[in-house]
Design an enzyme around this catalytic site. Structure first.
Site: not given
Ligand code: ZN
Length: 185
Positions: A76, A79, A117, A147
């Site tokens: 991601c 993070h 995503q 995360c």
């Molecule tokens: Zn994240």
């Protein structure tokens, strides 16, 4: 391009930042290990999906093709933590199909970069439309985001689902329903 020297320096700083001693035995090789690993998990930075989707086969019918449970791992971009799960891709061919492993490879390429995503879902759908040129495509991604689940914001194991529909799938709810039925079977 991946600059391994920069990554090594950054990981060293990161270790210092969390109060670690980057020179202690267990950590001495860590910056180098992380740099090599990043080379692998971010290897899809510049890929557009054209390579796996280039080799097509001619078909006469236009029956929906579904490839489900394609396992993927990504990172991601908020993070820099993993999110991972399954991708399901259906398309209605317009005279052309690709080998099944090629859809998995396409997912893998778009996963191998810092991602969101929802964005990854759209990128896969757009690449299939652009290079395979089907009548329509539908992509569903379901993933666990570390995360969120590692920090207790969400329950461990909880999944985020994202959907992208293009072409005939955008308007045709009957086709969408058939896709979801086939996912369940
Ligand atoms: Zn994240």
């Amino acid at each position: 391009m991946i600059d391994q020297e920069k990554i090594r320096k950054a990981v060293r700083l990161l270790l210092e930042g969390i109060g670690e001693d980057p020179d202690r035995d267990g950590l001495a090789e860590t910056p180098d290990r992380v740099a090599r690993m990043y080379g692998e998990i971010f290897s899809g930075m510049d890929a557009d999906g054209s390579e796996p989707l280039a080799k097509v086969f001619r078909v006469d019918n236009s029956e929906m093709v579904l490839e489900k449970d394609i396992v993927f791992y990504s990172m991601c971009e908020h993070h820099m933590m993993p999110f991972y799960g399954k991708a399901h891709i259906a398309y209605v061919p317009d005279g052309k199909v690709v080998g099944l492993s090629k859809l998995a490879r396409t997912v893998e390429l778009f996963a191998a970069r810092l991602q969101l995503q929802e964005q990854m879902t759209g990128q896969i759908a757009d690449a299939v439309m652009r290079f395979l040129k089907p009548r329509g495509v539908m992509v569903v991604l379901e993933a666990e985001h570390l995360c969120m689940t590692m920090r207790g914001v969400k329950k461990p194991g909880s999944r985020t689902v994202s959907i992208a529909a293009r072409g005939v799938f955008e308007e045709n709810t009957g086709l969408q329903n058939r896709f979801f039925q086939m996912l369940q079977s």
